[in-house]
Write a protein that holds these residues in place. Structure first.
Motif, PDB file in Angstrom:
ATOM      1  N   ASN A 126       0.831  -0.943  -0.066  1.00  0.00           N
ATOM      2  CA  ASN A 126      -0.085  -0.038   0.012  1.00  0.00           C
ATOM      3  C   ASN A 126       0.942   1.186  -0.073  1.00  0.00           C
ATOM      4  N   VAL A 127       1.086   1.687  -1.116  1.00  0.00           N
ATOM      5  CA  VAL A 127       2.093   2.988  -1.584  1.00  0.00           C
ATOM      6  C   VAL A 127       1.488   4.125  -1.986  1.00  0.00           C
ATOM      7  N   ASP A 128       1.592   5.389  -1.766  1.00  0.00           N
ATOM      8  CA  ASP A 128       1.195   6.411  -2.188  1.00  0.00           C
ATOM      9  C   ASP A 128       1.897   6.714  -3.391  1.00  0.00           C
ATOM     10  N   ASP A 134       7.992  12.969  -3.110  1.00  0.00           N
ATOM     11  CA  ASP A 134       8.449  13.773  -2.149  1.00  0.00           C
ATOM     12  C   ASP A 134      10.065  13.402  -1.698  1.00  0.00           C
ATOM     13  N   SER A 135      10.757  14.659  -1.144  1.00  0.00           N
ATOM     14  CA  SER A 135      11.662  14.436  -0.729  1.00  0.00           C
ATOM     15  C   SER A 135      11.985  13.446   0.661  1.00  0.00           C
ATOM     16  N   LYS A 136      10.955  13.122   1.351  1.00  0.00           N
ATOM     17  CA  LYS A 136      10.835  12.373   2.620  1.00  0.00           C
ATOM     18  C   LYS A 136      10.503  10.925   2.052  1.00  0.00           C
ATOM     19  N   GLY A 137       9.818  11.027   0.892  1.00  0.00           N
ATOM     20  CA  GLY A 137       8.961   9.623   0.380  1.00  0.00           C
ATOM     21  C   GLY A 137       7.783   9.040   1.194  1.00  0.00           C
ATOM     22  N   ASP A 138       7.228   7.973   0.992  1.00  0.00           N
ATOM     23  CA  ASP A 138       6.050   7.435   1.842  1.00  0.00           C
ATOM     24  C   ASP A 138       6.345   6.386   2.708  1.00  0.00           C
ATOM     25  N   LEU A 139       6.054   6.380   3.852  1.00  0.00           N
ATOM     26  CA  LEU A 139       5.894   5.402   4.797  1.00  0.00           C
ATOM     27  C   LEU A 139       5.207   4.333   4.524  1.00  0.00           C
ATOM     28  N   VAL A 140       5.639   3.062   4.282  1.00  0.00           N
ATOM     29  CA  VAL A 140       5.149   1.860   4.125  1.00  0.00           C
ATOM     30  C   VAL A 140       5.322   0.848   5.214  1.00  0.00           C
ATOM     31  N   CYS A 141       4.316  -0.148   5.329  1.00  0.00           N
ATOM     32  CA  CYS A 141       4.799  -1.287   6.068  1.00  0.00           C
ATOM     33  C   CYS A 141       4.542  -2.423   5.476  1.00  0.00           C
ATOM     34  N   VAL A 142       5.412  -3.406   5.304  1.00  0.00           N
ATOM     35  CA  VAL A 142       5.371  -4.518   4.512  1.00  0.00           C
ATOM     36  C   VAL A 142       6.125  -5.728   5.628  1.00  0.00           C
ATOM     37  N   ASN A 143       5.396  -6.671   5.694  1.00  0.00           N
ATOM     38  CA  ASN A 143       5.881  -7.901   6.572  1.00  0.00           C
ATOM     39  C   ASN A 143       6.549  -7.434   7.974  1.00  0.00           C
ATOM     40  N   THR A 144       5.534  -6.542   8.787  1.00  0.00           N
ATOM     41  CA  THR A 144       5.778  -6.014  10.015  1.00  0.00           C
ATOM     42  C   THR A 144       6.999  -5.158   9.955  1.00  0.00           C
ATOM     43  N   PHE A 146       8.833  -1.519   8.326  1.00  0.00           N
ATOM     44  CA  PHE A 146       8.560  -0.030   8.029  1.00  0.00           C
ATOM     45  C   PHE A 146       9.717   0.209   7.201  1.00  0.00           C
ATOM     46  N   TYR A 147       9.274   0.846   6.022  1.00  0.00           N
ATOM     47  CA  TYR A 147      10.265   1.446   5.110  1.00  0.00           C
ATOM     48  C   TYR A 147       9.770   2.965   4.674  1.00  0.00           C
ATOM     49  N   TYR A 148      10.716   3.848   4.179  1.00  0.00           N
ATOM     50  CA  TYR A 148      10.194   4.905   3.547  1.00  0.00           C
ATOM     51  C   TYR A 148      10.630   4.637   2.181  1.00  0.00           C
ATOM     52  N   ALA A 149       9.741   4.726   1.355  1.00  0.00           N
ATOM     53  CA  ALA A 149       9.802   4.340  -0.143  1.00  0.00           C
ATOM     54  C   ALA A 149      10.119   5.695  -0.884  1.00  0.00           C
ATOM     55  N   LYS A 150      11.155   5.632  -1.513  1.00  0.00           N
ATOM     56  CA  LYS A 150      11.856   6.984  -2.322  1.00  0.00           C
ATOM     57  C   LYS A 150      12.031   6.718  -3.726  1.00  0.00           C
ATOM     58  N   ALA A 151      11.269   7.425  -4.475  1.00  0.00           N
ATOM     59  CA  ALA A 151      11.451   7.313  -6.118  1.00  0.00           C
ATOM     60  C   ALA A 151      12.623   8.221  -6.644  1.00  0.00           C
ATOM     61  N   VAL A 152      13.311   7.734  -7.632  1.00  0.00           N
ATOM     62  CA  VAL A 152      14.557   8.398  -8.139  1.00  0.00           C
ATOM     63  C   VAL A 152      14.102   8.405  -9.790  1.00  0.00           C
ATOM     64  N   GLU A 153      13.823   9.511 -10.396  1.00  0.00           N
ATOM     65  CA  GLU A 153      13.312   9.549 -11.769  1.00  0.00           C
ATOM     66  C   GLU A 153      14.855   9.004 -12.620  1.00  0.00           C
ATOM     67  N   LEU A 162      13.318   4.410 -10.678  1.00  0.00           N
ATOM     68  CA  LEU A 162      13.880   3.495  -9.394  1.00  0.00           C
ATOM     69  C   LEU A 162      13.408   3.780  -8.192  1.00  0.00           C
ATOM     70  N   ILE A 163      13.010   2.858  -7.522  1.00  0.00           N
ATOM     71  CA  ILE A 163      12.437   3.329  -5.990  1.00  0.00           C
ATOM     72  C   ILE A 163      13.314   2.197  -5.181  1.00  0.00           C
ATOM     73  N   TYR A 164      13.579   2.850  -4.063  1.00  0.00           N
ATOM     74  CA  TYR A 164      14.512   2.370  -3.126  1.00  0.00           C
ATOM     75  C   TYR A 164      13.761   2.422  -1.862  1.00  0.00           C
ATOM     76  N   PHE A 165      14.029   1.616  -0.797  1.00  0.00           N
ATOM     77  CA  PHE A 165      13.285   1.296   0.470  1.00  0.00           C
ATOM     78  C   PHE A 165      14.296   1.394   1.441  1.00  0.00           C
ATOM     79  N   ASN A 166      13.983   2.686   2.226  1.00  0.00           N
ATOM     80  CA  ASN A 166      15.133   2.681   3.532  1.00  0.00           C
ATOM     81  C   ASN A 166      14.324   1.991   4.751  1.00  0.00           C
ATOM     82  N   ASP A 167      14.955   1.107   5.429  1.00  0.00           N
ATOM     83  CA  ASP A 167      14.274   0.414   6.509  1.00  0.00           C
ATOM     84  C   ASP A 167      14.541   1.299   7.836  1.00  0.00           C
ATOM     85  N   VAL A 168      13.224   1.817   8.626  1.00  0.00           N
ATOM     86  CA  VAL A 168      13.229   2.486   9.428  1.00  0.00           C
ATOM     87  C   VAL A 168      12.525   2.029  10.576  1.00  0.00           C
ATOM     88  N   THR A 169      12.541   0.575  10.490  1.00  0.00           N
ATOM     89  CA  THR A 169      11.638  -0.159  11.651  1.00  0.00           C
ATOM     90  C   THR A 169      12.227   0.088  13.100  1.00  0.00           C
TER      91      THR A 169
END
Length: 658
Positions: A126-128, A134-144, A146-153, A162-169
């Motif tokens: 479930n990602v916006d 945005d500069s911060k990205g979108d917070l998503v929860c997958v498999n318990t 938490f990641y900030y999903a950030k897109a790079v054009e 390209l979308i990378y996921f920063n683990d902020v659990t």
């Protein structure tokens, strides 16, 4: 060219359906002698469709391979290996947000069902899609996790992202633990403890104390909270947010449990609870808790108040409060008022808009006392918007014709040496003249309504006693301590008595010991009950209008609700009297009368005490008293009725078990 998977799917589905129909037609028609030719045609169509389907699949596959190949040519082998083995999950999506590439970390941590190739990103999580840019990205929860999903054009190809996921659990869990471990301060106070325990045997006092302490112990049982008894009637509790939130969610069941403690088979214990929830430190939380407790006590007790984000939320408030006959406090308040009157050159007094007998009567009491103390004093009143014109006329005939001035005259008389006294309200939006209130520097408030959050501020003194029957009762008790030089006349005593009789419904509702003492004092000053009764007389038209409202009433969940679409001069008087009359119906706990003036719907609410109409009216933007309240809403009559029904439903849901 932008890839369109939806178009390809539609083409495949159409061709496949055509091929199936052609095949069925060929089988049916081929064995029919007269239609074998059509059967052969169907076979040819079927073969062509199958060929087209294979061609389309080959073309789509080729196009996808080209896209992947094009992407592969943009990065070197070393970069591809780095991305594939990158510790953070990374994917590449096309213009339709389909995943066309992912690294090992993505399949290991986020997508555990094999290869994600070809999956829509929103099907995986479930990602916006707007926020990930945005500069911060979108917070998503997958498999318990938490990641900030950030897109790079991709500058070379805008269709690829390209979308990378920063683990902020760890950060999210740490923040959650920090919020849950935040310590709130709770102050619990027994309402009117000294009055309850007066005349009670020592053994009974000890038993009640044990019951109260057991109540507090049960309240914090199962939590990490600690409690400290600071006096016989006050407890401090320090509790973590993780335990406080469920208590607030259950609307403080301890309030109901406290009412089950009986003192000497005659009274029930009630408690007031102040909660400071979001203080920056323990000292600030304790300050908020004291403010919340003060609000509870000012609203009659038997409730809880939670202060957070600068606002108060109230729970409970079902009891009418314990009668307090604290003459020491009355004497101290009277002394303070005398000092303020003595330090000012003149005194102006006003009540609330559409003043009634209680508002005008209490104002007259203060003005009469101030004049006997040698100070020029007047009552500010708008005759065109007043419900006590009969009292005003009576006092002008019997006392003086210069007692009353208009708001405009009051505004012109005002200066820095003027003391303003506000009676029968502490709501700045309801005073007779907002302009006078704004100009006043020194203000005294005398009111019997339950304390509201945004009351008149600042004041040099506030005497708010929600357990009193009326403002006239408060003024009557104060006057006797103004000194021997102050002795009010019989007409003024009758004005005060009329206010008491109005708000108590002739000594039936909300009467305490002090109510009868005040009435006896006014009788001593010469108040004539027959003269007071005449002040309540209505015209025959008002009586007919009141009867019409009562005939139009219906019952909704134990509440009598009446309304009228007509407008007539005395509608306010008729509505309030109709609300009183409706309480006489069997099974009715509260009454509400709705009427419209211009674009505003007015509601008069009454109850016998078991149903707190103040809470219902507050939810609609109004306020008042446990047994008498009102509100105004700029809406239609139909909408007001629906919102009233919803407010009644919410009140019953929160306060009664059905």
């Amino acid at each position: 060219m932008k890839n369109n998977n939806g178009f390809h799917i539609l083409v495949r589905a159409t061709v496949a359906l055509t091929a199936l129909c052609a095949f069925i037609g060929a089988v049916v028609l081929h064995n029919t002698p007269s239609r074998s030719t059509f059967g052969n045609i169907m076979i040819v169509v079927d073969v062509l469709c199958v060929f087209m389907l294979l061609l389309e699949l080959w073309g789509f596959s080729t196009q996808t391979k080209k896209k992947v190949s094009r992407m592969a040519t943009m990065i070197t082998r070393k970069e591809r290996d780095s991305m594939y083995n990158f510790p953070a999950p990374v994917i590449v999506t096309d213009a339709d947000n389909s995943i066309i590439w992912s690294n090992q970390a993505f399949t290991d941590k986020l997508y555990l069902e094999g290869e994600p190739y070809g999956q829509k990103l929103h099907d995986v999580m479930n990602v916006d899609m707007e926020r990930i840019h945005d500069s911060k990205g979108d917070l998503v929860c997958v498999n318990t996790k938490f990641y900030y999903a950030k897109a790079v054009e991709n500058e070379a190809d805008s269709n690829l992202t390209l979308i990378y996921f920063n683990d902020v659990t760890d950060y999210i869990e740490l923040d959650y633990e920090h919020r849950m471990s935040h310590r709130a301060t709770i102050i619990i106070m027994i309402d009117n403890y000294d009055d309850l325990m007066s005349g009670v045997r020592e053994s009974e006092k000890a038993h009640v104390q044990v019951e109260i302490e057991r109540l507090i112990e049960d309240f914090i049982d199962g939590t990490t909270a600690i409690s400290k008894k600071v006096s016989n009637d006050k407890f401090y509790i320090f509790m973590e947010e993780r335990h406080l939130a469920p208590i607030i969610e259950s609307r403080f069941k301890i309030l109901e449990q406290a009412r089950k403690i009986v003192v000497s088979d005659r009274s029930n214990i009630t408690i007031s609870i102040g909660v400071g929830r979001d203080g920056m430190n323990p000292a600030e939380s304790e300050k908020f808790a004291r403010q919340a407790l003060e609000m509870c006590l000012g609203r009659g007790g038997d409730q809880a108040a939670v202060k957070e984000n600068g606002e108060f939320n109230f729970f409970g408030g079902l009891s009418s409060g314990t009668d307090s006959n604290n003459k020491t406090r009355i004497r101290m308040v009277a002394k303070s008022i005398l000092e303020h009157i003595d330090s000012h050159d003149k005194v102006l007094v006003m009540g609330h808009r559409f003043g009634d007998l209680d508002s005008i009567g209490s104002s007259i009491g203060i003005v009469s006392a101030a004049r006997q103390l040698g100070k020029p004093a007047y009552v500010i009143v708008d005759r065109t918007k007043n419900l006590a014109v009969s009292l005003i006329d009576y006092l002008e005939e019997t006392e003086s014709d210069d007692l009353f001035i208009t708001p405009k005259q009051g505004l012109s008389m005002f200066d820095d040496s003027t003391l303003l006294v506000v009676c029968d309200t502490h709501n700045p939006a309801l005073v007779e003249s907002a302009e006078v209130l704004e100009k006043a520097r020194d203000i005294i408030v005398i009111d019997h309504h339950r304390r509201m959050v945004d009351g008149i501020q600042p004041t040099v003194m506030s005497y708010l006693e929600p357990n009193a029957s009326s403002a006239c009762e408060l003024v009557s008790m104060l006057v006797q301590y103004f000194g021997e030089d102050v002795r009010i006349s019989a007409p003024v005593a009758e004005a005060l008595l009329s206010g008491i009789m109005l708000d108590t419904k002739n000594f039936v509702m909300k009467t305490g010991v002090m109510t009868f003492e005040a009435a006896a004092l006014l009788k001593k000053y010469g108040a004539d009950t027959v003269a007071v009764k005449k002040l309540f007389a209505n015209s025959i038209e008002t009586y007919h209008q009141k009867s019409s409202l009562i005939n139009n009433a219906s019952i909704y969940r134990g509440c009598a609700i009446a309304f009228t679409e007509e407008t007539f001069p005395e509608i306010r008087i008729a509505a309030s009297q109709a609300a009183d009359e409706l309480l006489g119906i069997t099974g009715v706990n509260a009454s509400f009368v709705l009427y419209q003036l211009g674009d505003t719907v007015n509601i008069s609410a009454r109850s016998m005490g078991a149903f707190n109409v103040q809470v219902v009216m507050e939810s609609l933007g109004g306020g008042g008293h446990l047994t008498m309240a009102a509100t105004q809403m700029k809406t239609t009559l139909e909408d007001a009725k629906q919102r009233l029904n919803d407010a009644i439903d919410e009140y019953i849901k929160n306060n009664f078990s059905e």
